[in-house]
Every structure is written in C-alpha cells, then in structure tokens.
Design an enzyme around this catalytic site. Structure first.
Site, PDB file in Angstrom:
ATOM      1  N   ARG A   1       1.088  -1.460   0.097  1.00 44.25           N
ATOM      2  CA  ARG A   1       0.112   0.243  -0.073  1.00 44.25           C
ATOM      3  C   ARG A   1       1.022   1.624   0.272  1.00 44.25           C
ATOM      4  O   ARG A   1       2.174   1.625   0.436  1.00 44.25           O
ATOM      5  CB  ARG A   1      -0.996   0.009   0.858  1.00 44.25           C
ATOM      6  CG  ARG A   1      -1.782  -0.761   1.555  1.00 44.25           C
ATOM      7  CD  ARG A   1      -2.948  -1.087   2.382  1.00 44.25           C
ATOM      8  NE  ARG A   1      -3.639  -1.778   2.487  1.00 44.25           N
ATOM      9  CZ  ARG A   1      -4.664  -2.350   3.375  1.00 44.25           C
ATOM     10  NH1 ARG A   1      -4.475  -1.536   4.168  1.00 44.25           N
ATOM     11  NH2 ARG A   1      -5.580  -3.414   3.193  1.00 44.25           N
TER      12      ARG A   1
ATOM     13  N   ARG B   1       3.016   1.035  10.467  1.00 44.59           N
ATOM     14  CA  ARG B   1       1.970   1.592   9.074  1.00 44.59           C
ATOM     15  C   ARG B   1       3.285   1.322   8.193  1.00 44.59           C
ATOM     16  O   ARG B   1       4.193   2.384   7.413  1.00 44.59           O
ATOM     17  CB  ARG B   1       1.748   2.084   9.288  1.00 44.59           C
ATOM     18  CG  ARG B   1       0.499   3.479   7.610  1.00 44.59           C
ATOM     19  CD  ARG B   1      -0.130   4.766   7.532  1.00 44.59           C
ATOM     20  NE  ARG B   1      -0.818   5.036   9.049  1.00 44.59           N
ATOM     21  CZ  ARG B   1      -2.257   4.369   8.654  1.00 44.59           C
ATOM     22  NH1 ARG B   1      -2.948   3.888   7.833  1.00 44.59           N
ATOM     23  NH2 ARG B   1      -2.706   5.350  10.330  1.00 44.59           N
TER      24      ARG B   1
ATOM     25  N   GLU C   1      -6.462  -1.054  15.577  1.00 40.48           N
ATOM     26  CA  GLU C   1      -6.703  -1.763  14.061  1.00 40.48           C
ATOM     27  C   GLU C   1      -5.956  -2.930  14.088  1.00 40.48           C
ATOM     28  O   GLU C   1      -4.913  -2.611  14.081  1.00 40.48           O
ATOM     29  CB  GLU C   1      -7.586  -0.818  13.237  1.00 40.48           C
ATOM     30  CG  GLU C   1      -7.666  -2.275  12.205  1.00 40.48           C
ATOM     31  CD  GLU C   1      -7.727  -1.690  11.131  1.00 40.48           C
ATOM     32  OE1 GLU C   1      -8.012  -2.297  10.331  1.00 40.48           O
ATOM     33  OE2 GLU C   1      -7.507  -0.477  10.656  1.00 40.48           O
TER      34      GLU C   1
ATOM     35  N   SER D   1      -9.967  -5.803  10.311  1.00 45.44           N
ATOM     36  CA  SER D   1     -11.496  -5.330   8.928  1.00 45.44           C
ATOM     37  C   SER D   1     -12.228  -6.828   8.775  1.00 45.44           C
ATOM     38  O   SER D   1     -11.448  -7.018   7.993  1.00 45.44           O
ATOM     39  CB  SER D   1     -11.189  -3.835   8.822  1.00 45.44           C
ATOM     40  OG  SER D   1     -12.231  -3.279   8.290  1.00 45.44           O
TER      41      SER D   1
ATOM     42  N   ARG E   1       0.849  -6.226  12.737  1.00 46.27           N
ATOM     43  CA  ARG E   1       0.363  -5.822  13.454  1.00 46.27           C
ATOM     44  C   ARG E   1       0.329  -6.813  15.044  1.00 46.27           C
ATOM     45  O   ARG E   1       0.577  -6.293  15.787  1.00 46.27           O
ATOM     46  CB  ARG E   1      -1.326  -5.125  13.081  1.00 46.27           C
ATOM     47  CG  ARG E   1      -0.779  -3.386  12.244  1.00 46.27           C
ATOM     48  CD  ARG E   1      -1.689  -2.954  11.966  1.00 46.27           C
ATOM     49  NE  ARG E   1      -1.738  -1.630  11.162  1.00 46.27           N
ATOM     50  CZ  ARG E   1      -2.643  -0.743  11.253  1.00 46.27           C
ATOM     51  NH1 ARG E   1      -3.534  -0.643  12.260  1.00 46.27           N
ATOM     52  NH2 ARG E   1      -1.893   0.615  10.785  1.00 46.27           N
TER      53      ARG E   1
END
Length: 430
Positions: free
Chosen positions: A262, A277, A349, A352, A391
């Site tokens: 990403r 991130r 988070e 999801s 994560r």
C-alpha cells in the site's frame, strides 16, 4: 456496483441510503443518464427495423424494374445503416458514462449500521481480556531491548526508503510463526481452505473488488500494467470473477497468507515510528463467497474467527462496528477489531471484517445457479483480516514485554518456536 433497476424502481430509497455515506443522493443524475442511454438504444432499434424493412423492399423494387424506387430504397438502407451505427456508438458511450458513475459510488450501508461522520462515531460491541498492569512504564515495540537487534528500520530505509523494515533473527522467526499459527488455526479449526495466490494482478481484478477506479493512488502499479495487491481480498474474491457457480458449492471460505503493498497515500505524518504503517507487510486474509441469505451471519462468523486468534494469543482487544462515515468503499457493514498496545496505551486496529453484499459480485459478474434451477443470482462476498501479521507481532511484543526489555511469548506460539518461550533482552530465543 449498484443495480440500476433497483435505482429506477425506488430512487428515493437509494438516495436516502447513499446520503448516509456521503451526505447526498445521486439518483437524479444516474436516471437522467440511464434515460438518455435507453432512449438512444430504442432509437437505434427503430432505425434498425427501418433498415431491415427497406432492405427487403430493395429486392422487390429491382424485380419490378422500378429503378427510381430501387435507388431510393438503396439510399435509405445506407442512410439507416449509418444512423444505426452512430446511435449504437452513442449508446455505448452513454453506457460507459453510466457505468463509470456507478463505479464511483460507495456501497449502501445496512440499516443497523450507526450513522456518523468519522471514527469518533464508531460503536463498541464488546471487549475481551484485561490489559496488563506493569510496575514500569511500557515501551513501544521498537524500543524494547530484545527487539532492537532484530528490527532494523535504517536498513529498510537504505534498501527501499521510509516505511520499510528488515526483520532478522528471533524477531523474524516470531513474525513467521505468527503467520503459520494463524493459517493453521483457520484451516484446522475454522474450516477455511488454504489458498496461495499471486500478488500481481490485472487491472480488471482491482476494479472487481473496488480498489479502482477511485483508489488507484493507494496501490502500486507496475510499468507492465499489473497491480500489486493491497490485500489478498483482491485475488481470493476474484476467483469467482465471471463465474456461475453451483449453489451447492456455497459458502466458499478461503484463507491466504500474502505480502501486501500500500502506498499509504494521505497518511503522511501518521504512525511514522515502528512497524504499524508500512508500504510492504503481510496479512492472513479471509474471504467468503456466500448465498445472499447467509452473508450477514457469515460476517459474525468471520469476526469470531479473527477474534479467536487474539484470544488464543491472550491479547486484549475490543470489537467495534464502524459508522457510515468510517466504513470502507465496498462495505455494507464492517467490524473492526482493535488490539491493546500498552506502549501506546490504546487500542489499535488489527483486523477489519466486512460484508459487501452483491456490490463486488456485480462488478465481477460473479453469480450462482440456484438449486431450483432458477435464474442465476449474484453471490455475496465478505473479506476480513485474520490477522495483519505485522500488527500482531507488535501486539505480542508489547503485551509480553518485561522490565528488562525481554518479551514473554504467548503459549500458543511455543510449538512454532521449537519450545522457546522468551525473547531475551539481548535478542535471543530461550
């Protein structure tokens, strides 16, 4: 993508649902374009009928020796042929415009999704586990003495730039063990089918799951036209692209462990420290292809699968339902799972899970053949992280940290670590 027939039949309902996402309706513009397209198609069909009629009459005029009528009809055939071609071209252009307009619109939320503008309006559903208390100030993962030898951000920056990392030694092994543990749990206990897919995909696959056309800047495209997947949702979901599957094969529940890429466009300055991130990371992704009647229940089942990983690892978390203003583009309802990070003293988070209804299926033309041999219907699709591996590594390191910078590893990982239970303060597994 949305069903144009449903918009025609109830534009007010469509606008009301869409306005919960972006504050405004769109049916007037959609229906105006649709009406123009349908009118052009009808006109082309009328001209085609006139052309066909004149073509039949040409031969009759020739047989009668009526040269004038023959020439008039032949000219009319040519005129109508050009007219039909022009109208068909215009109809195709209007159809492309309508498709582009529909492609830009987000999915419609379920009625039970809370209204809201952003993450502040999300609603907590439940919590599991109690964050540990420490007799010292907890550190973030990259500050721990035992982690520092195996987590090199300078090397990552040298190789690739910012938001990259090089993992080595014990930390790399823990990272790998987490992915293996997730896969084994999903396959052996949750009944998912392990799948291995490419990370380079054709452009139409990105359209199929909704990453394009609106979110191209969030992903990477090669000079050859391939796209690097932002998640295995793209590949797993598109396995039914253009297919008509038997109802008896549903649900199809798949899981894949892949590299993900990403660009993190729009996130400048956010989470620049540590691994939270990154441009390149790993995820264990779950995707379900279901019958429309079971997709809502499947969302809860998949959420439970993701929560179960955290429970086995003993990591405290909370589960929230996203409000209309915070949901992803293709979702009708989304459950986010946030894991407790003591180094940040907050939940972040880690998964999801979303149900998309037939939104992606329409873009992919993915359908199933009903058991009663009725007309093929669109499948429903769901996707969710089970979990984000990097994560999860962060959470394991921070929640297991000791005062000296060592990390006590979750019991569920011990079999994957050769029986080792601790990352020592000097970066060794013991």
């Amino acid at each position: 993508m949305h069903d144009i027939r449903a918009i025609r039949e109830n534009p007010a309902e469509f606008d009301a649902a869409l306005s919960r996402r972006n504050g405004k309706g769109a049916s007037d513009a959609i229906l105006a374009l649709d009406e123009a397209r349908r009118a052009k198609i009808a006109a082309a069909e009328g001209a085609q009928a006139e052309q066909n009629k004149a073509s039949k009459e040409v031969g009759a005029a020739k047989a009668k020796g009526d040269e004038a009528e023959f020439e008039r009809l032949r000219a009319l055939v040519g005129e109508k042929k050009a007219e039909v071609a022009q109208m068909q071209t215009e109809a195709k252009e209007l159809d492309a415009q309508l498709t582009a307009m529909l492609m830009e619109l987000p999915n419609l939320p379920f009625d039970d999704v809370p209204d809201g503008a952003d993450e502040a309006d999300n609603v907590e559903l439940r919590r599991w586990g109690t964050p540990a208390t420490y007799d010292f100030t907890p550190k973030e993962h990259y500050e721990l003495a035992g982690v520092i030898p195996g987590m090199d951000f300078e090397a990552g920056a040298k190789l690739s730039g910012t938001r990259f990392v090089v993992l080595s030694g014990a930390v790399a092994r823990i990272h790998r063990a987490l992915a293996q543990f997730m896969l084994d749990t999903h396959v052996d206990e949750n009944g998912l089918s392990e799948t291995w897919t490419p990370v380079l995909v054709r452009e139409e696959m990105m359209y199929g799951t909704g990453q394009l056309p609106k979110f191209g800047e969030d992903s990477y495209r090669t000079d050859d036209g391939w796209w690097l997947v932002p998640t295995a949702e793209v590949t797993l979901t598109n396995l039914v692209n253009g297919e008509v599957v038997e109802q008896s094969t549903l649900p199809r529940r798949m899981v894949a462990h892949t590299q993900c890429f990403r660009s993190e466009a729009g996130s400048a300055g956010r989470d620049t420290s540590g691994m939270l991130r990154q441009h390149q990371f790993e995820k264990v992704e779950m995707v379900s292809i279901t019958h429309p009647d079971s997709s809502r229940d499947e969302l809860d089942r998949m959420t439970g699968c993701a929560e179960g990983i955290l429970q086995k690892l003993g990591l405290p978390y909370r589960t929230i339902v996203l409000c209309t203003g915070d949901m992803g583009f293709g979702a009708r309802r989304t459950h986010d799972i946030e894991v407790w990070l003591p180094g940040q003293d907050t939940y972040r988070e880690i998964s999801s899970v979303s149900v998309c209804g037939d939104f992606q299926a329409r873009r992919m033309n993915a359908r199933f053949k009903p058991a009663d041999s009725g007309k093929p219907q669109f499948v429903h699709t769901l996707n969710g992280s089970g979990l984000a591996v990097g994560r999860c590594l962060i959470a394991v390191l921070e929640n297991g940290q000791q005062k000296d910078g060592a990390v006590r590893l979750p019991e569920a990982l011990h079999p994957y670590m050769g029986g080792k239970t601790l990352l020592s303060a000097d970066g060794q597994l013991v």
